[in-house]
Design a protein around this motif. Structure first.
Motif, PDB file in Angstrom:
ATOM      1  N   ASP A 161      56.338  92.688  38.166  1.00  0.00           N
ATOM      2  CA  ASP A 161      55.419  92.609  37.028  1.00  0.00           C
ATOM      3  C   ASP A 161      55.999  93.284  35.787  1.00  0.00           C
ATOM      4  N   ASP A 204      50.903  85.506  28.467  1.00  0.00           N
ATOM      5  CA  ASP A 204      49.854  84.601  28.950  1.00  0.00           C
ATOM      6  C   ASP A 204      49.960  84.441  30.464  1.00  0.00           C
ATOM      7  N   PRO A 205      49.428  85.395  31.226  1.00  0.00           N
ATOM      8  CA  PRO A 205      49.561  85.361  32.690  1.00  0.00           C
ATOM      9  C   PRO A 205      48.981  84.104  33.332  1.00  0.00           C
ATOM     10  N   SER A 206      48.073  83.430  32.658  1.00  0.00           N
ATOM     11  CA  SER A 206      47.479  82.227  33.245  1.00  0.00           C
ATOM     12  C   SER A 206      48.511  81.126  33.439  1.00  0.00           C
ATOM     13  N   GLN A 207      49.659  81.218  32.735  1.00  0.00           N
ATOM     14  CA  GLN A 207      50.700  80.197  32.832  1.00  0.00           C
ATOM     15  C   GLN A 207      51.847  80.595  33.764  1.00  0.00           C
ATOM     16  N   HIS A 208      51.834  81.818  34.245  1.00  0.00           N
ATOM     17  CA  HIS A 208      53.011  82.352  34.930  1.00  0.00           C
ATOM     18  C   HIS A 208      53.277  81.726  36.294  1.00  0.00           C
ATOM     19  N   GLU A 209      52.235  81.225  36.957  1.00  0.00           N
ATOM     20  CA  GLU A 209      52.420  80.728  38.325  1.00  0.00           C
ATOM     21  C   GLU A 209      52.629  79.220  38.397  1.00  0.00           C
ATOM     22  N   ILE A 210      52.616  78.536  37.262  1.00  0.00           N
ATOM     23  CA  ILE A 210      52.718  77.077  37.272  1.00  0.00           C
ATOM     24  C   ILE A 210      54.078  76.646  37.831  1.00  0.00           C
TER      25      ILE A 210
END
Length: 340
Positions: free
Chosen positions: A230, A322-328
């Protein structure tokens, strides 16, 4: 020992270097190196979690080989992966020690066999690095290389200061490894191929971008977010975005987990080793790499990189904030696969 198909045997006259590629060559290639030891075996490892390799070390000890093993006690996050193996080797009578406390982490992966050959690897001695990850090692019979890896082992074993000779071709941390890597990147005239998971050093980042600005064709194979902590994801994503902005071609490797650390210059020279492109790897930890221009080694590195590049997809790193995009599009998280 039986040579890898297509590569010269270690006892061939004049032979000094051979490349191991994981998972292609498999754990058997390392077991064979251990099994050929007849007098002494020195092993320094960040992680030792392989039944086949522990058994090979015990076989060496049983046939009278002087086996000394140094294991890193804990990761930067505090995980103690080696406690069980340490206790097992100690109970079996092998000479085992924790690595030098002069370094917060010893990330080096090296082995010396009979003062005859040295292995300098990107992979840990744990099973997943022989089956799931792209990794490399150079096996060298050069007397100067073997002697320096041995000297580095002895210094860390005794907790004494070690000052390597930089003319040998080995790259040590925390001893000018950033400067050596920067010099290699600066030498690129036509192509620069980089296969690294982590980008957390502004000096090397600037060197890579400068290479692109002077017309060098730069390719970067990264692993996306997989295995990045992280606290390192901000720099890694930002660095990948900056390189892309300056025209560096970036792809994400996914058919294998990316653990290798490779820089390949103009198709004629390379650097592989344990150090990530990371401030801590350069300045704080014990790390070891090797520069090579051996034709058979560089040729196989080129072929392997091209194979991985052809199977990788263009990658645009997400916004670090923008953590919402990190796992894509990422591989499933693995708590035991973290880049130090």
């Amino acid at each position: 020992m039986t040579p890898i198909p297509g590569q010269p045997p270690l006892d061939q006259p004049g032979f000094q270097q051979r490349l191991l590629v994981m998972p292609d060559d498999g754990i058997e290639a390392v077991v064979k190196l251990i099994d050929q030891a007849s007098e002494q075996l020195l092993l320094k490892q960040f992680k030792l979690q392989s039944e086949a390799l522990v058994e090979a070390l015990m076989r060496a000890h049983a046939r009278g080989v002087v086996v000394r093993v140094m294991l890193n006690p804990h990761t930067s996050g505090g995980d103690r992966w080696n406690d069980q193996t340490f206790a097992r080797l100690h109970a079996a009578g092998l000479d085992v020690s924790w690595t030098s406390d002069s370094f917060p982490v010893t990330h080096e992966k090296s082995m010396v066999v009979d003062d005859h050959l040295a292995l300098i690897a990107t992979f840990n001695f744990a099973d997943k690095y022989f089956t799931q990850t792209r990794d490399y090692a150079v096996v060298s019979t050069s007397a100067s290389v073997v002697e320096q890896v041995r000297a580095g082992f002895e210094a860390d074993w005794r907790r004494s200061f070690f000052e390597p000779n930089l003319e040998v071709g080995l790259v040590w941390s925390s001893y000018h490894s950033r400067g050596q890597m920067a010099r290699l990147v600066d030498s690129a005239e036509r192509t620069l191929w980089i296969q690294h998971p982590k980008f957390v050093d502004a000096v090397i980042l600037e060197r890579i971008i400068s290479a692109r600005e002077r017309g060098v064709k730069v390719r970067v194979l990264c692993g996306g977010k997989h295995g990045i902590s992280d606290w390192d994801i901000y720099d890694t994503f930002a660095s990948l975005r900056l390189m892309d902005r300056f025209g560096v071609k970036v792809r994400r490797q996914k058919h294998l987990k990316l653990h290798a650390k490779l820089i390949l210059v103009d198709g004629v020279s390379a650097l592989i080793g344990s150090m990530n492109i990371d401030r801590s790897a350069f300045d704080l930890r014990r790390e070891l790499g090797i520069e090579t221009d051996a034709p058979q080694v560089v040729s196989r590195l080129k072929d392997t990189f091209q194979h991985d590049w052809d199977r990788a997809k263009k990658y645009r790193a997400p916004d670090p904030l923008d953590p919402s995009q990190h796992e894509i599009g990422e591989l499933p998280p693995d708590p035991h696969f973290v880049h130090e």
